[in-house]
Design a protein around this motif. Structure first.
Motif, PDB file in Angstrom:
ATOM      1  N   PRO A 129      -0.266  -0.141   1.880  1.00  0.00           N
ATOM      2  CA  PRO A 129      -0.608   0.939   0.938  1.00  0.00           C
ATOM      3  C   PRO A 129      -1.593   0.488  -0.134  1.00  0.00           C
ATOM      4  O   PRO A 129      -2.513   1.240  -0.496  1.00  0.00           O
ATOM      5  N   LEU A 130      -1.428  -0.729  -0.636  1.00  0.00           N
ATOM      6  CA  LEU A 130      -2.348  -1.235  -1.659  1.00  0.00           C
ATOM      7  C   LEU A 130      -3.750  -1.401  -1.083  1.00  0.00           C
ATOM      8  O   LEU A 130      -4.745  -1.085  -1.751  1.00  0.00           O
ATOM      9  N   ASN A 132      -5.021   0.305   1.415  1.00  0.00           N
ATOM     10  CA  ASN A 132      -5.573   1.633   1.626  1.00  0.00           C
ATOM     11  C   ASN A 132      -6.118   2.218   0.328  1.00  0.00           C
ATOM     12  O   ASN A 132      -7.195   2.828   0.300  1.00  0.00           O
ATOM     13  N   ILE A 133      -5.366   2.034  -0.744  1.00  0.00           N
ATOM     14  CA  ILE A 133      -5.829   2.504  -2.052  1.00  0.00           C
ATOM     15  C   ILE A 133      -7.122   1.785  -2.438  1.00  0.00           C
ATOM     16  O   ILE A 133      -8.094   2.400  -2.885  1.00  0.00           O
ATOM     17  N   GLY A 134      -7.124   0.469  -2.245  1.00  0.00           N
ATOM     18  CA  GLY A 134      -8.296  -0.315  -2.593  1.00  0.00           C
ATOM     19  C   GLY A 134      -9.532   0.086  -1.828  1.00  0.00           C
ATOM     20  O   GLY A 134     -10.621   0.196  -2.390  1.00  0.00           O
ATOM     21  N   LYS A 136     -10.184   3.032  -0.329  1.00  0.00           N
ATOM     22  CA  LYS A 136     -10.587   4.424  -0.525  1.00  0.00           C
ATOM     23  C   LYS A 136     -11.003   4.746  -1.955  1.00  0.00           C
ATOM     24  O   LYS A 136     -11.887   5.574  -2.179  1.00  0.00           O
ATOM     25  N   VAL A 137     -10.355   4.109  -2.917  1.00  0.00           N
ATOM     26  CA  VAL A 137     -10.572   4.490  -4.321  1.00  0.00           C
ATOM     27  C   VAL A 137     -11.561   3.578  -5.032  1.00  0.00           C
ATOM     28  O   VAL A 137     -12.250   4.002  -5.964  1.00  0.00           O
ATOM     29  N   SER A 138     -11.656   2.328  -4.593  1.00  0.00           N
ATOM     30  CA  SER A 138     -12.467   1.360  -5.338  1.00  0.00           C
ATOM     31  C   SER A 138     -13.937   1.748  -5.419  1.00  0.00           C
ATOM     32  O   SER A 138     -14.539   1.707  -6.503  1.00  0.00           O
ATOM     33  N   LEU A 160      -9.463  -3.200  -7.709  1.00  0.00           N
ATOM     34  CA  LEU A 160      -8.828  -2.456  -6.625  1.00  0.00           C
ATOM     35  C   LEU A 160      -9.344  -2.911  -5.262  1.00  0.00           C
ATOM     36  O   LEU A 160      -8.576  -3.001  -4.290  1.00  0.00           O
TER      37      LEU A 160
END
Length: 237
Positions: A129-130, A132-134, A136-138, A160
């Motif tokens: 999950p971390l 995926n966040i990194g 997509k959002v970074s 991120l």
């Protein structure tokens, strides 16, 4: 606005890092495709299919609740721990080649890791999950920070993105261990002849190098982002 991310109207020199990463990834991909193609033409002496080998390895490890399914694609093979399903691609499923058996055995290695609660595998699952966040959002955060000239926002995006690097770093021991388990079982149970075993080893080594290349490429991307954001930060000062 920081045209060229703070390098004026010239060419961004950090693009060389992108080009190096792209070249490394391309070479790793060509290597694994070429190695798989070579040993995909060599059939094992006993005439075993990848499915039979996978079932044998799973049962030898006391695993009877993992299904073996076919999935579309070429080298899209994977083991899903949540579903307890080992999926073999079109290039692997039902094939008798040394390459197909090596790949199938590798995925069985992941199933055995899951059964034994292999710590790096659990850590990788936790970090998904971390990562995926990194991933997509970074980038949006970094771009917003650069366009607005706020280095603090861009730095948050870099932090991120580092989650992606950490995830790929954790992935390396998981993949290398799965291949080691696969080769050990293939050897101990005499599922392949000596020369066939060497071929399977070369296929798995080539596959492992793609993970090394992915990690190195991502590290280069992270380094580029750090250089760009630091440049913007200095301009802010």
């Amino acid at each position: 606005m920081y045209y060229g991310y703070g390098y004026g109207y010239g060419i961004d020199p950090t693009l060389i890092l992108v080009l190096i990463g792209a070249a490394i990834s391309a070479l790793a991909s060509m290597n694994v495709q070429g190695t798989f193609s070579k040993y995909n033409r060599i059939r094992n002496y006993r005439g075993l299919t990848s499915n039979q080998v996978a079932e044998h390895i799973l049962h030898s490890a006391g695993i009877y609740d993992v299904k073996i399914e076919r999935i579309r694609g070429n080298l899209t093979d994977h083991y899903s721990p949540n579903e307890k399903v080992l999926r073999l691609s079109d290039a692997t499923y039902g094939q008798t080649s040394v390459a197909a058996i090596g790949v199938a055995a590798h995925e069985c290695g992941h199933a055995i890791q899951h059964k034994e609660s292999y710590a790096p595998l659990k850590l990788r699952a936790f970090s998904v999950p971390l990562a995926n966040i990194g991933s997509k959002v970074s980038w949006p955060i970094i771009l917003i920070g650069l366009l607005l000239g706020y280095s603090t926002i861009a730095e948050l995006g870099v932090y991120l993105f580092s989650f992606v690097v950490i995830f790929q770093l954790i992935t390396l021991p998981v993949e290398f261990d799965a291949s080691a388990r696969a080769l050990r079982i293939l050897d101990e149970d005499r599922l392949l002849e000596e020369d066939e075993h060497r071929g399977a080893k070369k296929v798995l080594k080539a596959a492992a190098l793609t993970y090394v290349a992915a990690l190195f490429t991502t590290i280069l991307q992270l380094l580029r982002l750090v250089l760009i954001v630091n440049r913007v930060s200095r301009n802010d000062d």
